[in-house]
Design an enzyme around this catalytic site. Structure first.
Site, PDB file in Angstrom:
ATOM      1  N   LYS A  83       0.862  -1.204   0.000  1.00 11.81           N
ATOM      2  CA  LYS A  83       0.000   0.000   0.000  1.00 11.81           C
ATOM      3  C   LYS A  83       0.887   1.239   0.000  1.00 11.81           C
ATOM      4  O   LYS A  83       2.062   1.187   0.406  1.00 11.81           O
ATOM      5  CB  LYS A  83      -0.948   0.034   1.203  1.00 11.81           C
ATOM      6  CG  LYS A  83      -0.296   0.061   2.600  1.00 11.81           C
ATOM      7  CD  LYS A  83       0.072   1.431   3.106  1.00 11.81           C
ATOM      8  CE  LYS A  83       0.717   1.367   4.502  1.00 11.81           C
ATOM      9  NZ  LYS A  83       1.598   2.469   4.809  1.00 11.81           N
TER      10      LYS A  83
ATOM     11  N   ASP B  66      -2.246  -1.294  10.281  1.00  8.76           N
ATOM     12  CA  ASP B  66      -2.501  -1.278   8.830  1.00  8.76           C
ATOM     13  C   ASP B  66      -3.209  -2.548   8.337  1.00  8.76           C
ATOM     14  O   ASP B  66      -3.604  -2.619   7.174  1.00  8.76           O
ATOM     15  CB  ASP B  66      -1.174  -1.190   8.047  1.00  8.76           C
ATOM     16  CG  ASP B  66      -0.513   0.171   8.175  1.00  8.76           C
ATOM     17  OD1 ASP B  66      -1.181   1.124   8.620  1.00  8.76           O
ATOM     18  OD2 ASP B  66       0.683   0.282   7.820  1.00  8.76           O
TER      19      ASP B  66
HETATM   20  O1  C5P Z   1       0.006  -0.958  15.078  1.00  5.64           O
HETATM   21  P1  C5P Z   1       1.435  -1.083  14.640  1.00  5.64           P
HETATM   22  O2  C5P Z   1       2.106  -2.312  15.206  1.00  5.64           O
HETATM   23  O3  C5P Z   1       1.623  -0.954  13.185  1.00  5.64           O
HETATM   24  O4  C5P Z   1       2.198   0.171  15.275  1.00  5.64           O
HETATM   25  C1  C5P Z   1       3.602   0.257  15.397  1.00  5.64           C
HETATM   26  C2  C5P Z   1       3.944   1.397  16.340  1.00  5.64           C
HETATM   27  O5  C5P Z   1       3.595   2.649  15.735  1.00  5.64           O
HETATM   28  C3  C5P Z   1       3.127   1.371  17.642  1.00  5.64           C
HETATM   29  O6  C5P Z   1       3.794   0.692  18.649  1.00  5.64           O
HETATM   30  C4  C5P Z   1       2.995   2.825  17.987  1.00  5.64           C
HETATM   31  O7  C5P Z   1       4.160   3.253  18.655  1.00  5.64           O
HETATM   32  C5  C5P Z   1       2.990   3.526  16.659  1.00  5.64           C
HETATM   33  N1  C5P Z   1       1.631   3.888  16.187  1.00  5.64           N
HETATM   34  C6  C5P Z   1       1.009   4.984  16.756  1.00  5.64           C
HETATM   35  N2  C5P Z   1      -0.244   5.346  16.295  1.00  5.64           N
HETATM   36  C7  C5P Z   1      -0.844   4.670  15.298  1.00  5.64           C
HETATM   37  C8  C5P Z   1      -0.208   3.560  14.699  1.00  5.64           C
HETATM   38  C9  C5P Z   1       1.038   3.207  15.167  1.00  5.64           C
HETATM   39  O8  C5P Z   1       1.541   5.626  17.670  1.00  5.64           O
HETATM   40  N3  C5P Z   1      -2.052   5.071  14.867  1.00  5.64           N
END
Ligand code: C5P
Length: 322
Positions: free
Chosen positions: A15, A141
Site C-alpha cells: 500500500k 494497517d
Molecule cells: O500498530 P502497529 O504495530 O503498526 O504500530 C507500530 C507502532 O507505531 C506502535 O507501537 C505505535 O508506537 C505507533 N503507532 C502509533 N499510532 C498509530 C499507529 C502506530 O503511535 N495510529
C-alpha cells in the site's frame, strides 16, 4: 488422523498512503490518524499449505531474516486458528518483494492474506467484523488489507471506509537504503509542536470529499500530505531531494509513504513514469499501477475459488453493507 492437503499461492500487495495526517497521541498510546490507503501492484508471494489434523502447528520458510514467531504471518495464523477452531498443520513459504520497513505495509498485507486464506482452506467462515478485530490486534494497517483499493483510515488507522476507485494510474516507487522505525517516528512527532488538529482534519475532509466524488488526482494531489515528512527529510535530506525530483519529472502527487522511507510518485501515463525511473539510476526503483478494490477482490476470488462455495463472496463484505 489427518485430512487431504490443501494449498494456495497468493500475492499480497503493498500500500501507499495518499495522505497521512497524525493528530494527537491517545490514551492508549497510539496516535489518532486521518489517512487514505491505496493498494498497488507490487506484491509479495505467499504459498500456504494446510493439512487438517490434530493440534495446531505453524511453520514458515521466509526470505526475511527475523525469527518465525515474530513474523506477522505466523502470528496471524495462530490468531485465526484459535478464533475459528482450525486444527492441523500449516506451512508457509514467503517470498518478500515488498521491502520491509519501507512504509509500504508488506508485513500487514501478508498477515491479512493469512486471515483471508486460511479459513477458506480449512472450510471455515468468519464474519468481516471478527476478521477486522483479529487484524487490528496484529497491527494498525492490517484491517485495510481486508478491503483493498482506495480507503479512508480513521482512529489508529484500523477503522477503514471504502472510497471510489481511482483510475489505474502508473506510479514509481523509489526505495532508498534507509530504514526508519515507525515507533521512533511517532515519538519524534510528539516532540515537535503539533499543528492544530482542526487545520489537519479540514484539509483531509476536502481531500476525501474530492475522492468521494470521483475527482481525478489533478483536483486533489496538492491536498494530501504526510506528517512524517518534515522529521524524515530533516534526518535524511536525500529523501526530500527524491520527492522534489519526482515532482520535476511530472509526478503528482509525489510524497513519502507511511513512516518512510519509501517515496512514490503517480504519473499521467506509463511513458512519464518510465522516464522518471531512468533519472533515478543507481537507486532501487519499482514501477507499479494502482490496484482498485474490484481488482483486489477479483485476485482473491481467483486464488481461492477452488476452496470456496459457488456464489460465495470472498473477502466477505460487511453485514452493514449488504
Ligand atoms: O500498530 P502497529 O504495530 O503498526 O504500530 C507500530 C507502532 O507505531 C506502535 O507501537 C505505535 O508506537 C505507533 N503507532 C502509533 N499510532 C498509530 C499507529 C502506530 O503511535 N495510529
Amino acid at each position: 488422523m489427518t485430512g487431504a492437503l490443501r494449498r494456495v499461492t497468493v500475492a499480497p500487495p503493498a500500500k501507499i498512503n495518499l495522505s497521512l495526517r497524525v493528530l494527537d497521541r491517545r490514551a492508549d498510546g497510539y496516535h489518532e490518524l486521518r489517512t487514505v490507503f491505496q493498494t498497488i501492484s507490487l506484491t509479495d508471494r505467499l504459498s500456504i499449505e494446510f493439512r487438517p489434523g490434530r493440534g495446531q502447528r505453524v511453520e514458515l520458510e521466509s526470505s526475511l531474516d527475523i525469527p518465525a514467531q515474530d513474523n506477522l504471518v505466523v502470528r496471524a495464523a495462530q490468531a485465526v486458528m484459535a478464533a475459528a477452531a482450525i486444527r492441523g498443520h500449516v506451512r508457509f513459504r514467503l517470498e518478500k518483494r515488498i521491502p520491509a520497513g519501507g512504509g509500504l505495509g508488506g508485513g500487514s498485507s501478508d498477515a491479512a492474506a493469512v486471515l483471508l486464506a486460511l479459513p477458506a482452506l480449512a472450510g471455515r467462515r468468519l464474519e468481516l467484523d471478527v476478521l477486522t478485530g483479529l487484524a487490528a490486534g496484529l497491527g494498525s494497517d492490517v484491517p485495510f488489507f481486508l478491503l483493498g483499493g482506495t480507503a479512508m483510515g480513521l482512529g489508529r488507522g484500523t477503522e477503514v471506509y471504502p472510497l471510489p476507485d481511482l483510475p489505474r494510474l502508473p506510479g514509481l516507487l523509489v526505495l532508498p537504503a534507509v530504514s526508519l522505525s515507525t515507533a521512533e517516528a511517532y515519538r519524534a512527532l510528539d516532540e515537535l509542536t503539533p499543528p492544530s488538529a482542526t487545520c489537519h482534519t479540514k484539509g483531509f475532509h476536502v481531500l476525501t470529499w474530492c475522492m468521494g466524488h470521483g475527482l481525478t488526482p489533478d483536483n486533489w494531489s496538492r491536498l494530501g500530505a504526510n506528517d512524517f515528512e518534515p522529521y524524515a527529510f530533516e534526518r535524511y535530506p536525500e529523501l526530500g531531494r527524491i520527492v522534489r525530483r519526482l515532482r520535476r519529472c511530472g509526478a503528482s502527487p509525489a510524497m513519502m509513504s507511511g513512516s518512510g522511507s519509501s517515496l512514490f510518485g503517480l504519473f499521467r501515463n506509463r511513458e512519464d513514469a518510465e522516464r522518471a525511473r531512468a533519472s533515478f539510476r543507481g537507486l532501487r526503483c519499482e514501477s507499479f499501477y494502482l490496484v482498485s478494490r474490484g481488482r483486489y477482490r477479483k485476485a482473491w476470488w481467483q486464488s481461492l475459488m477452488g476452496h470456496l462455495q459457488g456464489g460465495e463472496e470472498w473477502p466477505p463484505r460487511s453485514r452493514y453493507v449488504r
